[in-house]
Design a protein around this motif. Structure first.
Motif, short mmCIF file in Angstrom:
data_model
loop_
_atom_site.label_atom_id
_atom_site.label_comp_id
_atom_site.label_asym_id
_atom_site.label_seq_id
_atom_site.Cartn_x
_atom_site.Cartn_y
_atom_site.Cartn_z
N PHE A 83 0.85 -1.18 0.00
CA PHE A 83 0.00 0.00 0.00
C PHE A 83 0.89 1.24 0.00
O PHE A 83 1.89 1.30 0.71
N TYR A 84 0.51 2.21 -0.80
CA TYR A 84 1.16 3.52 -0.81
C TYR A 84 0.03 4.55 -0.78
O TYR A 84 -0.82 4.55 -1.67
N SER A 85 0.01 5.39 0.24
CA SER A 85 -1.11 6.32 0.38
C SER A 85 -1.11 7.35 -0.75
O SER A 85 -0.05 7.74 -1.23
N ALA B 46 2.39 7.54 3.72
CA ALA B 46 2.51 6.22 4.36
C ALA B 46 2.74 5.14 3.31
O ALA B 46 2.31 5.26 2.17
N GLU C 235 3.11 0.65 3.14
CA GLU C 235 3.12 -0.66 3.79
C GLU C 235 3.93 -1.62 2.92
O GLU C 235 3.73 -1.70 1.71
N ARG D 25 5.72 -5.68 2.54
CA ARG D 25 5.79 -7.08 2.97
C ARG D 25 7.17 -7.59 2.59
O ARG D 25 7.59 -7.49 1.44
N TYR E 104 5.80 -7.57 8.04
CA TYR E 104 5.06 -6.42 7.51
C TYR E 104 5.57 -5.18 8.20
O TYR E 104 5.78 -5.18 9.42
N ALA E 105 5.75 -4.12 7.43
CA ALA E 105 6.21 -2.85 7.98
C ALA E 105 5.31 -1.73 7.48
O ALA E 105 4.93 -1.70 6.31
N VAL E 106 4.96 -0.82 8.38
CA VAL E 106 4.27 0.41 8.02
C VAL E 106 5.26 1.54 8.25
O VAL E 106 5.83 1.66 9.34
N THR F 261 6.19 5.79 7.61
CA THR F 261 5.67 7.12 7.33
C THR F 261 6.82 8.06 7.05
O THR F 261 7.94 7.86 7.55
#
Length: 71
Positions: A14-16, A21, A23, A25, A51-53, A55
């Motif tokens: 995911f890329y905001s 932000a 995410e 894997r 998994y890493a989030v 910012t």
């Protein structure tokens, strides 16, 4: 005991839309070796998933959450 890093495969999940932000894997291949002195007496390889989030902060990305997970 020695753990040898055999490589990583990182995927962006995911890329905001505003770019604040991200995410990721990570599939890491790790080898665990049991040693007797410098002689390997047992070896096992496994894939570990993380998994890493992240910012954006200041001028770089910062890890906000890092968890290991079952596939």
């Amino acid at each position: 005991t020695r753990i040898v890093d055999r490589g990583h495969k990182v995927d962006a999940i995911f890329y905001s839309p505003d770019g604040s932000a991200l995410e990721l894997r990570d599939t890491a291949t790790l080898e665990t070796q049991m040693l007797d002195g410098e002689t390997v007496i047992y070896s096992d390889q496994a894939q570990v998933h993380y998994y890493a989030v992240m910012t954006g902060a200041e001028d770089r990305w910062k890890v906000r959450v890092l968890v290991s997970a079952e596939k």
